[in-house]
Design an enzyme around this catalytic site. Structure first.
Site, PDB file in Angstrom:
ATOM      1  N   LYS A 172      21.332  20.783  24.754  1.00 58.75           N
ATOM      2  CA  LYS A 172      21.248  20.213  23.406  1.00 58.75           C
ATOM      3  C   LYS A 172      19.824  20.345  22.841  1.00 58.75           C
ATOM      4  O   LYS A 172      18.904  20.739  23.561  1.00 58.75           O
ATOM      5  CB  LYS A 172      21.705  18.760  23.451  1.00 58.75           C
ATOM      6  CG  LYS A 172      23.189  18.628  23.804  1.00 58.75           C
ATOM      7  CD  LYS A 172      23.603  17.173  23.813  1.00 58.75           C
ATOM      8  CE  LYS A 172      25.087  17.016  24.102  1.00 58.75           C
ATOM      9  NZ  LYS A 172      25.485  15.597  24.061  1.00 58.75           N
ATOM     10  N   TYR A 185      33.038  18.146  17.645  1.00 61.87           N
ATOM     11  CA  TYR A 185      33.071  16.702  17.911  1.00 61.87           C
ATOM     12  C   TYR A 185      34.169  15.975  17.139  1.00 61.87           C
ATOM     13  O   TYR A 185      34.083  14.765  16.932  1.00 61.87           O
ATOM     14  CB  TYR A 185      31.702  16.085  17.592  1.00 61.87           C
ATOM     15  CG  TYR A 185      30.640  16.485  18.577  1.00 61.87           C
ATOM     16  CD1 TYR A 185      30.675  16.029  19.891  1.00 61.87           C
ATOM     17  CD2 TYR A 185      29.607  17.333  18.215  1.00 61.87           C
ATOM     18  CE1 TYR A 185      29.711  16.393  20.809  1.00 61.87           C
ATOM     19  CE2 TYR A 185      28.626  17.712  19.127  1.00 61.87           C
ATOM     20  CZ  TYR A 185      28.683  17.233  20.426  1.00 61.87           C
ATOM     21  OH  TYR A 185      27.716  17.595  21.341  1.00 61.87           O
TER      22      TYR A 185
END
Length: 138
Positions: free
Chosen positions: A9, A49
């Site tokens: 990330k 997501y």
């Protein structure tokens, strides 16, 4: 051989941890099939997501994931999904043990360094989102 999706990330990329994280996956016997550094679009993040869209942390998650480039990868090996999840460690920093990626490198739960698919089905979906060129290879 099982394939999974994993990602370093933005905080991991900014901190220069790509090599160390990839080394841990490879040391466990996982093979790197594909990888790219990408600044994900809002559309890609929203699709990735989507199961979290009604949760209170969703907006912060999208903002965090939009804060810089990520290192997206496809890994392959025996029990690849489970192995990546074990190496990553739990999402919550207080549960992440030393020796796991999150246990060794996370500074807080929001900035949790890595992502790994949570099932074979999720891995297929995520690989196709991030690597659409692999449509006929998984």
């Amino acid at each position: 051989m099982e394939k999974t999706f994993a990602m370093v990330k933005p905080d991991g990329v900014k901190r220069g941890l790509i090599g160390e994280i990839l080394k841990r996956y490879e040391n466990k016997g996982l093979n790197l099939v594909a990888a790219k550094v990408i600044s994900p679009s809002l559309d890609l993040l929203q699709k990735h997501y989507e199961e979290h869209k009604d949760k209170p942390f969703y907006d912060d998650l999208i903002r965090y994931m939009s804060s810089g480039p990520v290192f997206a990868m496809i890994l392959e090996g025996d029990n690849a999904v489970k192995m990546v999840r074990l190496l990553n460690g739990p999402t919550k920093i207080e549960d992440a043990q030393p020796g796991t990626i999150r246990g060794d490198f996370c500074t807080n739960t929001t900035f949790n360094i890595v992502h790994g698919s949570d099932s074979v089905e999720s891995a297929k979906r995520e690989i196709l989102l991030w690597f659409p060129e692999y449509m006929n290879k998984i």
